[in-house]
Design an enzyme around this catalytic site. Structure first.
Site, PDB file in Angstrom:
ATOM      1  N   ASP A 198      33.987  -6.626  37.265  1.00 40.54           N
ATOM      2  CA  ASP A 198      35.174  -5.799  37.472  1.00 40.54           C
ATOM      3  C   ASP A 198      36.182  -6.620  38.266  1.00 40.54           C
ATOM      4  OD1 ASP A 198      33.263  -4.007  36.502  1.00 40.54           O
ATOM      5  OD2 ASP A 198      34.052  -2.327  37.675  1.00 40.54           O
ATOM      6  N   LYS A 218      40.393  -0.443  33.719  1.00 43.22           N
ATOM      7  CA  LYS A 218      39.882   0.418  34.787  1.00 43.22           C
ATOM      8  C   LYS A 218      41.028   0.796  35.703  1.00 43.22           C
ATOM      9  CE  LYS A 218      36.631  -0.018  38.699  1.00 43.22           C
ATOM     10  NZ  LYS A 218      35.591  -0.861  39.322  1.00 43.22           N
ATOM     11  N   LYS A 221      37.754   2.991  32.171  1.00 47.95           N
ATOM     12  CA  LYS A 221      36.954   3.398  33.326  1.00 47.95           C
ATOM     13  C   LYS A 221      37.841   3.921  34.449  1.00 47.95           C
ATOM     14  CE  LYS A 221      33.828   1.559  36.894  1.00 47.95           C
ATOM     15  NZ  LYS A 221      33.098   0.374  37.400  1.00 47.95           N
TER      16      LYS A 221
END
Lengths: 475, 317
Positions: free
Chosen positions: B154, B217, B253
Site C-alpha cells: 500500500d 485506496k 479500497k
C-alpha cells in the site's frame, strides 16, 4: 456473485384504514347527503382500501357555508400570531404522524415509501412550518393583509398530501378558510389530515374536505360562495375552470401540465447528469407535472450519456411501493396506465426507438417499466404531449441556441433543467428558458421558500415562498 | 489484448506532461452536490435477513485487518494474524479476512504466522503516511517490504506534487513503485482527505490506474476525512470507466473511519449499484479497517443467535 436484497417491507400496522369515510365539514365527519360512495384502491394490488363519500351539490353547499361562517366569525378576524399557533401545531402533528402518513400515501398512491417518507411528508411539514411563520408577518410580504375569504381548492393524485399542504398552508396563513377536494383516486391522506385538524383543535369550518370525482370539483369551483379557486391538475381541466370563473369576481391560480426539457451540455458532470435525468423522469413514476420528460442532450456526448443512462436504469428497482428499497412504484390508476401505454404505442408508431429497463413487473396492480424513446423529434407526439408516466423522450442538439429553441418550443413552461459545469452557461440558458422553475445541475428539488408555477399552458400564479401568499390576499 | 489498451494509453500519456494534464483535465467533472446526494440515497437501502447475512460474510472476507501504530509489537501482530485466520473462534463457519496490513518491519512476523492460510500480507510503504521522502528511499522501503514477504504493497502518492499539478512526476513515481513491487499487488493511496475535491479524486484515480496500480485506496487513516461514501462512489465510477476504456479491472479500497457493519453494508450497496457484482469480491474490493471486524462479528452472531453478545465476547486487536 450477485447481491440480492431481501424484501424490506415497511409495516402497514401503523395505519388504520376505516372501511368507509364521510365528508369533513364544519369540523366533523358527516355522511354525504346524496350520491353513491366511491372506492379507492391500492394501485399495487388493485385491492379496495375503503369506500369514500362523494359530495354532491348539497354537500358542497354545506361545506362552503361552514367555511364562510368560520371565515367571518373566527378565522378571518383572528390575529395572525394566533393563526400561526394552529399552523405550527398542524406541522408538528404531521411530523409526529409522519410514518403513518407516509405508509398511507404509498398504499393509496403507489409511490415508493422511500419517496413518501423522505420527500412528500417532510415537505408537507415544512410547508406548514414555513407559512406558519408568515401568518403574523403578512404586512411585510408586500401583498396586503386582507384575506380573500373562502378558497375552493382542487388537487391532483400525484402528491396527494403535499399538494394539500401547498394549497392549505398559505390560504390559512393569510386568513382564508378552505374547502378542498382531494383527487378521486387518492383521498385517504386528506381524510387523515382532517383528523389532524381535529387533533390540533382547529376551529370548525376552517378546513373542509369534500371527496368526490370531477363533478364534485366542478360543483365546488363553480359555487357562487367561493372567492378564490386554486387548482392543480391537467391543462384540459384548467381551461374549463378558467372558463367557468370568467366574468365572476373569483380569483384563480392554476398549476397545470408540463413537458420540461432537461438539457445536458457536453461539459456536464456526466454521472450526476445521469442521476438528474433519472430523478427528473422516474421520480414518482414520472407522475410529476414538472418532470424532465424531454431529454435534450448535446450530440457530442449523446451516445455516452445514453449508455450511462441505460446502465443506470437497469439498476432501478421497480415493485412493491412499501418495500424500502423500491425506486419506482405503481402507476396510480388503470386509467393512467392506459394513457401511458397509448402514448408509448404512438411513440413506436411514429418511429421512435423504444428501450425499457429490464425488470420483472408484478402480476397484479398497475405497472409500467421505466422507458426511454430515442430518435425523437419535436414533431413526435411523445415530445409534445404530457405522458405523466415513466417515459422519457430523448432529443439531441448541436448548439446552445438550438437547445433553448427546442426547450421553449412547447405549449408548456413549468420547469427546465440545465446540466453544465460552466456557470456562465447556466445563467445564459436560465435567462432564455421560458419556464417557471429552472434547475441547474439538479432536478425536482422542492422547498417551501421557493415559488413554483408555470408559463403559458402550465398555468398562472405561484405557490410557495413569499410569492405564494399573493394568491390568497386581496391587497 | 485487454491490458494492451491500458499500456498503450499509458505510454501515449507518459511521454508528455502536457498530454497527461490534458487527458486528466478532460475527464468529466464531478458535481459535488449530486455525488453526495446519490451516495446519501444509496445509504438508505435497507438490507435485511438473508441479504444481511450474505453481506456480513462478504464484508468479513474483504477486510484488510490493519494495525499501523508506532507502538505495534510482534506480539500484537501475531494476535492480529490469529484473528485474521479465525475471526470468530466460536464459529468455524466464519470466513477469514482478506489480508493483514502492517508496517514493513513487522512483515516477517505476519508472514510467518499466516503462511499457508490464504490470508495475504499487506505492507504500507513509500514513507507512509506522508510520503515525504526521496524516491530512492521510498523504493527501498517497497523492496524491503516485498523481500520480507509482503504480497501486497500500500503506497501513498506524493500529494504535494499532485496538488501542484506535477501529474507526470506522480505518474513516474507510481510506475517506479509498481516496478519495485515485482509480483506484489500495488494499492495506491490517494489520501482523498488532502485532495479535497471530487474532481481531484477522479483525476488521481485515473492517474494511479494509468500508472499501473492494481487497487486505488482512499486514505492512510491518518488524515481526516478518511473514507467516505461519496469519495468511494467517485472512485468506483473511475474504475468502472477505466475498465470500459481499457479492459483492465482495478480494485477499490476505502480505508479509515469505517467502523460499523452498517457502514460496511452501505459500501457493498454502493458497489452493487454503481459497478455491479464484478467488484463484489475480495479480489476487487477491500476495507482498510481494524475495529470494523468486531462489529461485523457481533452482527453475525446476532443474526445466528438472535441476541447481541457484549464486546467482551470478541477479541480485542
Amino acid at each position: 456473485m450477485a447481491f440480492e436484497y431481501a424484501p424490506a417491507p415497511e409495516s402497514r400496522s401503523v395505519v388504520d384504514i376505516r372501511p368507509e369515510y364521510g365528508l369533513f365539514i364544519d369540523g366533523a365527519f358527516v355522511a354525504a347527503v346524496d350520491g353513491e360512495p366511491m372506492k379507492t384502491v391500492d394501485p399495487a394490488s388493485e385491492e379496495v382500501l375503503a369506500e369514500v363519500a362523494q359530495a354532491g351539490p348539497a354537500d358542497v353547499d354545506k361545506a362552503v357555508a361552514a367555511a364562510r361562517r368560520a371565515y367571518e366569525k373566527v378565522w378571518g378576524r383572528m390575529p395572525g400570531a394566533e393563526r400561526a399557533k394552529y399552523l405550527f401545531r398542524i406541522a408538528r402533528i404531521v411530523q409526529e404522524r409522519a410514518r403513518e402518513l407516509a405508509v398511507l400515501e404509498s398504499i393509496d398512491n403507489g409511490k415508493p415509501i422511500r419517496e413518501s417518507r423522505d420527500v412528500d411528508i417532510p415537505l408537507v411539514a415544512a410547508h406548514f412550518f414555513y407559512y406558519a411563520g408568515w401568518a403574523d408577518k403578512l404586512a411585510y410580504a408586500g401583498f396586503g393583509t386582507t384575506p380573500l375569504g373562502v378558497a375552493a381548492q382542487v388537487i391532483p393524485w400525484n402528491f396527494p398530501l403535499l399538494m394539500l399542504a401547498w394549497k392549505i398552508a398559505p390560504a390559512l396563513a393569510a386568513g382564508n378558510t378552505v374547502v378542498l377536494k382531494p383527487a378521486e383516486t387518492t383521498p385517504l391522506t386528506a381524510l387523515v389530515f382532517a383528523e389532524i385538524c381535529q387533533q390540533a383543535d382547529l376551529p370548525p369550518g376552517v378546513v373542509n374536505i369534500v371527496t368526490g370525482a370531477g363533478d364534485t370539483g366542478r360543483t365546488l369551483v363553480e359555487h357562487a360562495g367561493v372567492d378564490k379557486v386554486a387548482f392543480t391538475g391537467s391543462t384540459e381541466v384548467g381551461r374549463q375552470i378558467a372558463r367557468s370563473v370568467a366574468g365572476t369576481s373569483k380569483r384563480v391560480t392554476l398549476e397545470l401540465g408540463g413537458k420540461a426539457a432537461n438539457i445536458v451540455f457536453d461539459d456536464a458532470a456526466l454521472d450526476q447528469a445521469v442521476e438528474g435525468i433519472v430523478n427528473g423522469i422516474f421520480f414518482n413514476q414520472g407522475h410529476v407535472c414538472c418532470a424532465g420528460s424531454r431529454l435534450l442532450v448535446q450530440e457530442s456526448v449523446a451516445d455516452e450519456v445514453l449508455d450511462r443512462l441505460k446502465r443506470r436504469m437497469a439498476t432501478l428497482r421497480v415493485g412493491d411501493p412499501l418495500d424500502k428499497n423500491t425506486d419506482v412504484g405503481a402507476i396510480n390508476s388503470a386509467e393512467q396506465l392506459a394513457r401511458i401505454r397509448t402514448l408509448a404505442g404512438i411513440g413506436e408508431e411514429e418511429g421512435a426507438e423504444r428501450w425499457s429497463a429490464p425488470c420483472v413487473l408484478p402480476e397484479r396492480g398497475f405497472w409500467f417499466a421505466p422507458t426511454i424513446f430515442t430518435g425523437v423529434t419535436q414533431a413526435h407526439r411523445i415530445a409534445r404531449e404530457e405522458i405523466f408516466g415513466p417515459v422519457l423522450s430523448v432529443l439531441t442538439f448541436r448548439t446552445p441556441a438550438e437547445a433553448i429553441e427546442k426547450a421553449n418550443n412547447t405549449p408548456y413552461g413549468l420547469s427546465a433543467g440545465i446540466w453544465t459545469e460552466k456557470g456562465s452557461r447556466i445563467l445564459w440558458a436560465a435567462e432564455r428558458l421560458r419556464a417557471g422553475v429552472v434547475w441547474a445541475n439538479t432536478f425536482n428539488k422542492f422547498d417551501p421558500t421557493s415559488p413554483f408555477g408555470g408559463f403559458k399552458e402550465s398555468g398562472y400564479g405561484r405557490e410557495g415562498g413569499r410569492q405564494g401568499l399573493e394568491a390568497y390576499l386581496a391587497g | 489484448m485487454e491490458t494492451h489498451e491500458a499500456e498503450r494509453l499509458a505510454a501515449e500519456l507518459a511521454g508528455s506532461p502536457e498530454a497527461l494534464r490534458t487527458f486528466l483535465s478532460g475527464l468529466p467533472g464531478v458535481d459535488q452536490v449530486g455525488a453526495e446526494q446519490r451516495a446519501a440515497t444509496l445509504a438508505t437501502r435497507s438490507i435485511k435477513t438473508t441479504a444481511k447475512q450474505w453481506a456480513l460474510d462478504l464484508a468479513v472476507r474483504m477486510v484488510d485487518l490493519t494495525t499501523l501504530e508506532g507502538a505495534d509489537t510482534p506480539g500484537k501482530v501475531r494476535a492480529l494474524c490469529a484473528k485474521a485466520m479465525r475471526p470468530d473462534p466460536a464459529d468455524p463457519g466464519c470466513p477469514p479476512v482478506a489480508a493483514v496490513c502492517v508496517y514493513p518491519t513487522l512483515v516477517p512476523t505476519a508472514v510467518a504466522q499466516l503462511r499457508g492460510s490464504g490470508v495475504h500480507v499487506a505492507s504500507v510503504a513509500t514513507a507512509f503516511p506522508s510520503g515525504q521522502a526521496p524516491l530512492a528511499v521510498k523504493l527501498d522501503d517497497v523492496r524491503a517490504a516485498v523481500a520480507a514477504g509482503a504480497d501486497e504493497v500500500d503506497m501513498v502518492i506524493d500529494r504535494g506534487a499532485f496538488l501542484a499539478g506535477r501529474y507526470e512526476e506522480v505518474f513516474r513515481q507510481i510506475v517506479a513503485v509498481k516496478e519495485a513491487c515485482g509480483d506484489a499487488h500495488l494499492k495506491v493511496i490517494l489520501e482523498t482527505g488532502e485532495l479535497v475535491t471530487y474532481d481531484n479524486v477522479r483525476r488521481a484515480s485515473w492517474l494511479a490506474m494509468l500508472a499501473g496500480g492494481d487497487f486505488i485506496k482512499t486514505s492512510t487513516g491518518k488524515v481526516a476525512p478518511a473514507a467516505t461514501l461519496p469519495v468511494t462512489l467517485v472512485m468506483l465510477e473511475a474504475v468502472r470507466d477505466f475498465r470500459d476504456r481499457t479492459g483492465r479491472q482495478v480494485g477499490v479500497k476505502p480505508a479509515g473511519g469505517i467502523r460499523t457493519a452498517k457502514d460496511a453494508i452501505r459500501y457493498l450497496v454502493l458497489i452493487n449499484e454503481t459497478v455491479g457484482e464484478d467488484w463484489l469480491d475480495p479480489r476487487w474490493f477491500r476495507f482498510g479497517a481494524s475495529s470494523l471486524l468486531n462489529d461485523l462479528l457481533m452482527q453475525r452472531a446476532k443474526m445466528a443467535t438472535g441476541r447481541y453478545a457484549g464486546p467482551d465476547y470478541f477479541t480485542l486487536d
